[in-house]
Motif scaffolding. Structure first.
Motif, PDB file in Angstrom:
ATOM      1  N   LEU A  31      13.379  11.199 -11.417  1.00  0.00           N
ATOM      2  CA  LEU A  31      13.077  10.312 -10.287  1.00  0.00           C
ATOM      3  C   LEU A  31      14.056   9.137 -10.192  1.00  0.00           C
ATOM      4  CD1 LEU A  31       9.218  10.071 -10.872  1.00  0.00           C
ATOM      5  CD2 LEU A  31      10.310  11.316  -9.008  1.00  0.00           C
ATOM      6  N   LYS A  32      15.187   9.229 -10.853  1.00  0.00           N
ATOM      7  CA  LYS A  32      16.027   8.049 -11.036  1.00  0.00           C
ATOM      8  C   LYS A  32      16.563   7.444  -9.737  1.00  0.00           C
ATOM      9  CE  LYS A  32      20.268  10.659 -12.114  1.00  0.00           C
ATOM     10  NZ  LYS A  32      21.302  10.864 -13.158  1.00  0.00           N
ATOM     11  N   ASN A  33      16.632   8.229  -8.672  1.00  0.00           N
ATOM     12  CA  ASN A  33      17.122   7.692  -7.399  1.00  0.00           C
ATOM     13  C   ASN A  33      15.993   7.447  -6.387  1.00  0.00           C
ATOM     14  OD1 ASN A  33      19.895   7.729  -8.156  1.00  0.00           O
ATOM     15  ND2 ASN A  33      19.920   9.950  -7.834  1.00  0.00           N
ATOM     16  N   LYS A  34      14.766   7.515  -6.872  1.00  0.00           N
ATOM     17  CA  LYS A  34      13.615   7.391  -5.981  1.00  0.00           C
ATOM     18  C   LYS A  34      13.442   5.956  -5.516  1.00  0.00           C
ATOM     19  CE  LYS A  34       9.989   9.618  -4.249  1.00  0.00           C
ATOM     20  NZ  LYS A  34      10.013  10.914  -3.583  1.00  0.00           N
ATOM     21  N   LYS A  35      13.070   5.781  -4.224  1.00  0.00           N
ATOM     22  CA  LYS A  35      12.769   4.465  -3.669  1.00  0.00           C
ATOM     23  C   LYS A  35      11.349   4.486  -3.097  1.00  0.00           C
ATOM     24  CE  LYS A  35      17.498   3.133  -2.416  1.00  0.00           C
ATOM     25  NZ  LYS A  35      18.398   2.686  -1.306  1.00  0.00           N
ATOM     26  N   TYR A  36      10.467   3.780  -3.750  1.00  0.00           N
ATOM     27  CA  TYR A  36       9.081   3.726  -3.290  1.00  0.00           C
ATOM     28  C   TYR A  36       8.840   2.555  -2.325  1.00  0.00           C
ATOM     29  CZ  TYR A  36       8.023   7.073  -7.003  1.00  0.00           C
ATOM     30  OH  TYR A  36       7.996   8.173  -7.800  1.00  0.00           O
ATOM     31  N   TYR A  37       9.435   1.447  -2.626  1.00  0.00           N
ATOM     32  CA  TYR A  37       9.191   0.252  -1.812  1.00  0.00           C
ATOM     33  C   TYR A  37      10.012   0.311  -0.539  1.00  0.00           C
ATOM     34  CZ  TYR A  37       9.238  -4.685  -0.401  1.00  0.00           C
ATOM     35  OH  TYR A  37       9.146  -5.850   0.311  1.00  0.00           O
ATOM     36  N   GLN A  38       9.336   0.279   0.591  1.00  0.00           N
ATOM     37  CA  GLN A  38      10.001   0.258   1.895  1.00  0.00           C
ATOM     38  C   GLN A  38       9.671  -1.083   2.557  1.00  0.00           C
ATOM     39  OE1 GLN A  38      12.042   2.665   2.892  1.00  0.00           O
ATOM     40  NE2 GLN A  38      11.614   3.845   1.024  1.00  0.00           N
ATOM     41  N   PRO A  39      10.553  -2.066   2.452  1.00  0.00           N
ATOM     42  CA  PRO A  39      10.245  -3.410   2.946  1.00  0.00           C
ATOM     43  C   PRO A  39       9.996  -3.441   4.449  1.00  0.00           C
ATOM     44  CG  PRO A  39      12.219  -3.396   1.576  1.00  0.00           C
ATOM     45  CD  PRO A  39      11.903  -1.976   1.881  1.00  0.00           C
ATOM     46  N   VAL A  55       0.838  -1.209   0.000  1.00  0.00           N
ATOM     47  CA  VAL A  55       0.000   0.000   0.000  1.00  0.00           C
ATOM     48  C   VAL A  55       0.868   1.253   0.000  1.00  0.00           C
ATOM     49  CG1 VAL A  55      -1.791   1.276   1.239  1.00  0.00           C
ATOM     50  CG2 VAL A  55      -1.823  -1.215   1.232  1.00  0.00           C
ATOM     51  N   THR A  56       1.820   1.305   0.921  1.00  0.00           N
ATOM     52  CA  THR A  56       2.635   2.510   1.027  1.00  0.00           C
ATOM     53  C   THR A  56       3.478   2.724  -0.233  1.00  0.00           C
ATOM     54  OG1 THR A  56       4.374   1.252   2.177  1.00  0.00           O
ATOM     55  CG2 THR A  56       2.735   2.373   3.540  1.00  0.00           C
ATOM     56  N   SER A  57       3.897   1.632  -0.865  1.00  0.00           N
ATOM     57  CA  SER A  57       4.732   1.751  -2.063  1.00  0.00           C
ATOM     58  C   SER A  57       3.957   2.369  -3.228  1.00  0.00           C
ATOM     59  CB  SER A  57       5.261   0.374  -2.472  1.00  0.00           C
ATOM     60  OG  SER A  57       6.039  -0.191  -1.443  1.00  0.00           O
ATOM     61  N   ILE A  58       2.778   1.802  -3.521  1.00  0.00           N
ATOM     62  CA  ILE A  58       2.018   2.332  -4.658  1.00  0.00           C
ATOM     63  C   ILE A  58       1.477   3.721  -4.351  1.00  0.00           C
ATOM     64  CG2 ILE A  58      -0.149   1.238  -3.957  1.00  0.00           C
ATOM     65  CD1 ILE A  58       1.178   1.895  -7.562  1.00  0.00           C
ATOM     66  N   ASP A  59       1.126   3.977  -3.079  1.00  0.00           N
ATOM     67  CA  ASP A  59       0.630   5.315  -2.727  1.00  0.00           C
ATOM     68  C   ASP A  59       1.722   6.363  -2.875  1.00  0.00           C
ATOM     69  OD1 ASP A  59      -1.849   4.308  -2.277  1.00  0.00           O
ATOM     70  OD2 ASP A  59      -1.772   4.423  -0.082  1.00  0.00           O
ATOM     71  N   ALA A  60       2.956   5.993  -2.563  1.00  0.00           N
ATOM     72  CA  ALA A  60       4.066   6.932  -2.742  1.00  0.00           C
ATOM     73  C   ALA A  60       4.287   7.236  -4.219  1.00  0.00           C
ATOM     74  CB  ALA A  60       5.341   6.354  -2.124  1.00  0.00           C
ATOM     75  N   ALA A  61       4.193   6.202  -5.039  1.00  0.00           N
ATOM     76  CA  ALA A  61       4.345   6.413  -6.483  1.00  0.00           C
ATOM     77  C   ALA A  61       3.208   7.273  -7.031  1.00  0.00           C
ATOM     78  CB  ALA A  61       4.391   5.070  -7.202  1.00  0.00           C
ATOM     79  N   LEU A  62       1.983   6.994  -6.602  1.00  0.00           N
ATOM     80  CA  LEU A  62       0.836   7.785  -7.049  1.00  0.00           C
ATOM     81  C   LEU A  62       0.952   9.234  -6.608  1.00  0.00           C
ATOM     82  CD1 LEU A  62      -2.070   5.271  -6.333  1.00  0.00           C
ATOM     83  CD2 LEU A  62      -1.453   6.201  -8.574  1.00  0.00           C
ATOM     84  N   GLN A  71      17.348  -4.933  -1.783  1.00  0.00           N
ATOM     85  CA  GLN A  71      18.545  -4.173  -1.357  1.00  0.00           C
ATOM     86  C   GLN A  71      19.757  -4.526  -2.222  1.00  0.00           C
ATOM     87  OE1 GLN A  71      18.337  -1.751   0.594  1.00  0.00           O
ATOM     88  NE2 GLN A  71      16.334  -2.139   1.534  1.00  0.00           N
ATOM     89  N   ASN A  72      19.912  -5.799  -2.585  1.00  0.00           N
ATOM     90  CA  ASN A  72      21.030  -6.190  -3.438  1.00  0.00           C
ATOM     91  C   ASN A  72      20.936  -5.547  -4.816  1.00  0.00           C
ATOM     92  OD1 ASN A  72      22.222  -7.792  -1.480  1.00  0.00           O
ATOM     93  ND2 ASN A  72      21.159  -9.669  -2.138  1.00  0.00           N
ATOM     94  N   LEU A  73      19.704  -5.485  -5.359  1.00  0.00           N
ATOM     95  CA  LEU A  73      19.523  -4.846  -6.656  1.00  0.00           C
ATOM     96  C   LEU A  73      19.821  -3.357  -6.592  1.00  0.00           C
ATOM     97  CD1 LEU A  73      16.261  -6.634  -7.888  1.00  0.00           C
ATOM     98  CD2 LEU A  73      18.584  -7.033  -8.691  1.00  0.00           C
ATOM     99  N   LYS A  74      19.422  -2.734  -5.509  1.00  0.00           N
ATOM    100  CA  LYS A  74      19.650  -1.300  -5.392  1.00  0.00           C
ATOM    101  C   LYS A  74      21.125  -0.957  -5.201  1.00  0.00           C
ATOM    102  CE  LYS A  74      15.651   0.540  -5.947  1.00  0.00           C
ATOM    103  NZ  LYS A  74      15.426   1.471  -7.072  1.00  0.00           N
ATOM    104  N   LYS A  75      21.887  -1.918  -4.660  1.00  0.00           N
ATOM    105  CA  LYS A  75      23.317  -1.684  -4.501  1.00  0.00           C
ATOM    106  C   LYS A  75      24.027  -1.645  -5.848  1.00  0.00           C
ATOM    107  CE  LYS A  75      23.661  -3.768   0.102  1.00  0.00           C
ATOM    108  NZ  LYS A  75      24.206  -4.898   0.892  1.00  0.00           N
TER     109      LYS A  75
END
Length: 420
Positions: free
Chosen positions: A393-401, A334-341, A416-420
């Motif tokens: 938005l290239k450094n934006k992080k929407y998903y907060q696990p 919920v928080t991830s898609i709401d942040a993107a929206l 986290q590994n992908l973001k590294k």
């Protein structure tokens, strides 16, 4: 034998006789202040049936000695209202109780408005619907809105005992003996509806066997006269949404017993589609990635309940509720898609990167090199680093696990590994 029902006869004559609603008629409450100064304004009472809306209106009239008239917004005509207005012109002021005020049509409303303005008519509207949603703003702006609450067990018992000891309007003339268990049953089973409790008590007294001039009412008599408990449920009213909200919050808070309680109330209301829809929402909104399989199991329970129907539907519904309550919780979806929206709605969309354009699957592999797009399936583990978000938005992080479960911990580790 008196023809009027006991609940009608026992209505309070003044606000001193009103049981409960202290927030309105208590020593320093607003309606008592109005009555004491005889400075009444139009008002709207809302709340469930049988909690005293009409009684308080009559008590206000009794305390102020103003004329009192009662009409229904649906069944009474404009001509009936004209008669009340004429009476107000002669007597100075009339209190008009208008039942079902949320259904008042525009013609009747337009007729009443100037008389509310002049103060000749003190309107007391009564409704079971939320006036902020259901009543026309023109009426609402000219009236104070007061919510009435269901009476608790002690309030109901006080009303019952008052009726048993009242000779003129109550039941004392029948010399009844009512067991305490029966009194408590009436109070418990009325769910705050004093009218239901009083009328059931009267039926029990009148139909009880008389021995040596005494009518004895037992718990068995009370159960028969109340029949099914007077549980009230309005699928379209505020109570439905309050219970539904408490239902979801109880599951979110992992309180199985509370969740089952509210599920039982919803089942008694008989609205299976509303229950199943909310359960499916909860499985994604509150459990989510913490237990990804919970949503599919909830859907299976929903499908089973829909095939079974009530009363058997209660079984798969109960199973789903218990699992959802005791599952780990995560609202990260919920928080991830709401942040993107939120970014989209605030004008932060940005342009699609050039290497992601022209994207049809069949051409992606062949055209990849030509447009700068790296085809992930050509790389080890099906992954290659490249920019997908717009430049803005290239450094934006929407998903907060969330780390409330092993399932999402694994997702978080990959992320986290992908973001590294």
């Amino acid at each position: 034998m008196k023809n009027e029902p006991l609940a009608y006869r026992m209505r309070p004559k003044t606000i001193d006789d009103v049981i409960s609603q202290d927030h309105l008629v208590g020593p320093k409450a607003i309606i008592r202040r109005m009555v004491n100064t005889k400075r009444l304004t139009s008002m709207i009472f809302y709340g469930p049936p049988g909690i005293g809306k009409t009684s308080i209106a009559q008590a206000i009239a009794g305390s102020t000695q103003y004329k009192f008239r009662q009409l229904n917004a649906v069944t009474n005509t404009k001509k009936d209202m004209q008669l009340v207005v004429e009476e107000a012109k002669m007597s100075g002021q009339v209190i008009l109780l208008l039942d079902e005020i949320h259904r008042l049509d525009k013609a009747k409303q337009d007729f009443l408005l100037p008389h509310l303005e002049s103060g000749k008519i003190v309107l007391i509207g009564a409704t079971t619907s939320n006036p902020y949603h259901a009543i026309n703003p023109a009426i609402r702006s000219r009236a104070q809105i007061f919510e009435l609450y269901p009476l608790d067990k002690e309030n109901i018992m006080e009303a019952l005992n008052r009726a048993l000891n009242d000779e003129e309007n109550g039941l004392l003339s029948y010399a009844p003996k009512v067991d305490q268990e029966a009194i408590e049953y009436f109070a418990d089973s009325s769910y705050g509806d004093v009218r239901s409790a009083l009328n059931a008590l009267e039926l029990a007294v009148l139909s009880a066997e008389e021995t040596h001039g005494v009518r004895h009412v037992t718990i068995e008599d009370a159960e028969v006269c109340m029949q099914k408990s007077a549980f009230q449920y309005d699928k379209d009213g505020d109570q439905h949404y309050d219970v539904m909200s408490a239902f979801q919050k109880s599951i979110r808070g992992s309180d199985v017993d509370a969740a089952l309680h509210y599920l039982a109330r919803l089942i008694e209301g008989g609205d299976l589609p509303a229950i199943t829809r909310r359960l499916l929402v909860i499985s994604f909104e509150d459990i989510g990635l913490a237990s990804p399989g919970a949503a599919s199991r909830t859907l299976s329970a929903i499908e089973a309940s829909e095939r079974l129907g009530f009363p058997e539907a209660r079984i798969p519904l109960s199973q789903a509720v218990i699992e959802l309550c005791l599952s780990p919780k995560s609202n990260s979806t919920v928080t991830s898609i709401d942040a993107a929206l939120s970014d989209i709605r605030n004008g932060k969309a940005g342009l699609v990167p050039k290497h992601l354009k022209d994207g049809h699957y069949q051409g992606a592999k062949e055209l990849g090199n030509a447009i700068g797009y790296k085809y992930p399936h050509n790389y080890e583990n099906g992954y290659v680093e490249q920019q997908y978000l717009p430049d803005t938005l290239k450094n934006k992080k929407y998903y907060q696990p969330k780390t409330t479960s092993k399932a999402e911990q694994k997702f978080a580790e990959v992320y986290q590994n992908l973001k590294k």
